[in-house]
Design an enzyme around this catalytic site. Sequence first.
Site, PDB file in Angstrom:
ATOM      1  N   ASP A 100       1.365  -0.363  -1.886  1.00 54.67           N
ATOM      2  CA  ASP A 100       2.320   0.421  -2.678  1.00 54.67           C
ATOM      3  C   ASP A 100       3.432  -0.478  -3.217  1.00 54.67           C
ATOM      4  O   ASP A 100       4.530  -0.502  -2.682  1.00 54.67           O
ATOM      5  CB  ASP A 100       2.905   1.528  -1.794  1.00 54.67           C
ATOM      6  CG  ASP A 100       3.721   2.547  -2.556  1.00 54.67           C
ATOM      7  OD1 ASP A 100       3.565   2.634  -3.777  1.00 54.67           O
ATOM      8  OD2 ASP A 100       4.524   3.261  -1.914  1.00 54.67           O
ATOM      9  N   GLU A 130      10.783   2.902  -9.167  1.00 60.15           N
ATOM     10  CA  GLU A 130      10.004   4.120  -8.875  1.00 60.15           C
ATOM     11  C   GLU A 130      10.350   4.696  -7.514  1.00 60.15           C
ATOM     12  O   GLU A 130      10.336   5.922  -7.334  1.00 60.15           O
ATOM     13  CB  GLU A 130       8.505   3.797  -8.941  1.00 60.15           C
ATOM     14  CG  GLU A 130       7.597   5.016  -8.832  1.00 60.15           C
ATOM     15  CD  GLU A 130       7.197   5.400  -7.413  1.00 60.15           C
ATOM     16  OE1 GLU A 130       6.670   6.501  -7.217  1.00 60.15           O
ATOM     17  OE2 GLU A 130       7.447   4.585  -6.482  1.00 60.15           O
ATOM     18  N   GLU A 131      10.678   3.842  -6.559  1.00 64.24           N
ATOM     19  CA  GLU A 131      10.908   4.332  -5.204  1.00 64.24           C
ATOM     20  C   GLU A 131      12.234   5.053  -5.026  1.00 64.24           C
ATOM     21  O   GLU A 131      12.480   5.646  -3.978  1.00 64.24           O
ATOM     22  CB  GLU A 131      10.838   3.153  -4.203  1.00 64.24           C
ATOM     23  CG  GLU A 131       9.483   2.463  -4.120  1.00 64.24           C
ATOM     24  CD  GLU A 131       8.405   3.313  -3.465  1.00 64.24           C
ATOM     25  OE1 GLU A 131       8.676   4.490  -3.146  1.00 64.24           O
ATOM     26  OE2 GLU A 131       7.286   2.807  -3.283  1.00 64.24           O
TER      27      GLU A 131
END
Length: 340
Positions: A100, A130-131
């Site tokens: 990831d 994105e996180e």
Amino acid sequence: MSLDAIQFTRRLVDIESITYNEGAVGSFLAEFLEGRGFAVEKVRVPQPSDSRSTSERFNVYAGTAGETPEVVLSTHLDTVPPFIASSEDDEFIYGRGSCDAKGIIAAQVAAAERLRDTRVKVGLLFVSGEERDSAGAHIANLHPKGSRFLINGEPTDNRLALASKGALRATVRAHGKMAHSAYPELGESAVNKLIKVLARFLEVELPSSEDVGPSTLNIGVIEGGRAPNVIADYAEAQVMIRLVGPSEETRKALEDAAAELAKVDFTLEIPFVRMRKIDGLNTMIASFTTDIPKLTNWGEPVLLGPGSIHVAHTPFEKIAKRELEEAIDLYTEVAQRLAG
């Protein structure tokens, strides 16, 4: 010379890129892709006000100069903390981002090179943030390349996701009055108010979908108070709800549960998404959220990637070498089918 996806994954994992600190891996990737014959663009992604980093961060786009891509392969550059360096054994690659999503980056680059050789017009888009808040995807959506399809990479065990749950993030704040804890009747505990609200939250009947499953609620952070011998004048919690449809019903239920005790501020919403089925591919439902809702200008979305979400964000993150190689074939096949 064909790309060694296993060693490339390890090189990416070994560059620390916790959210807000993506600059180093972005620079490495941009230089690497230029060396492989791609035309590369870097688009700045600003640091947010609460970031402790002052380094540059950006998205990386790679394609063929002067060509409009039919299909873009995309995933994210950043990882969750803490940094964990890479290692491997006969079966797995380990380390933060191995599944990831740095292993996905490696698989997508290898697939893009194959697709160029078969004259499929392909691009690569790697985004920051994105996180946390999909900041890079938001910026990227302002600069689309005209692609008809977007293949987004997240750990789905190489299964095609038919839907992805949304996310609704809320901050719950309670206020009270400080007093000596020996005389609680002279104060008003914000902590007690917050506890009551959160207990109500856990009893709220959240929406459910027959084919996707239920919405879920996580109380992720609680903080407040001054000291054990002080009645708390302030308390706060951060809550995340995984959505399976529109958010209005859920928002009202939480606001009603907090009424007269605390204030609920909704700080982020990423909507629930349904996606197409492709014959012959194994499928799944993603209970997690992706950048897809923020990349609407990049074409019809597909969600697919190697690795298990069950080990992402854990100290034991890993990706199977076999699955990584299979993903290269899958990305190539799906892009060819979409491009016609």
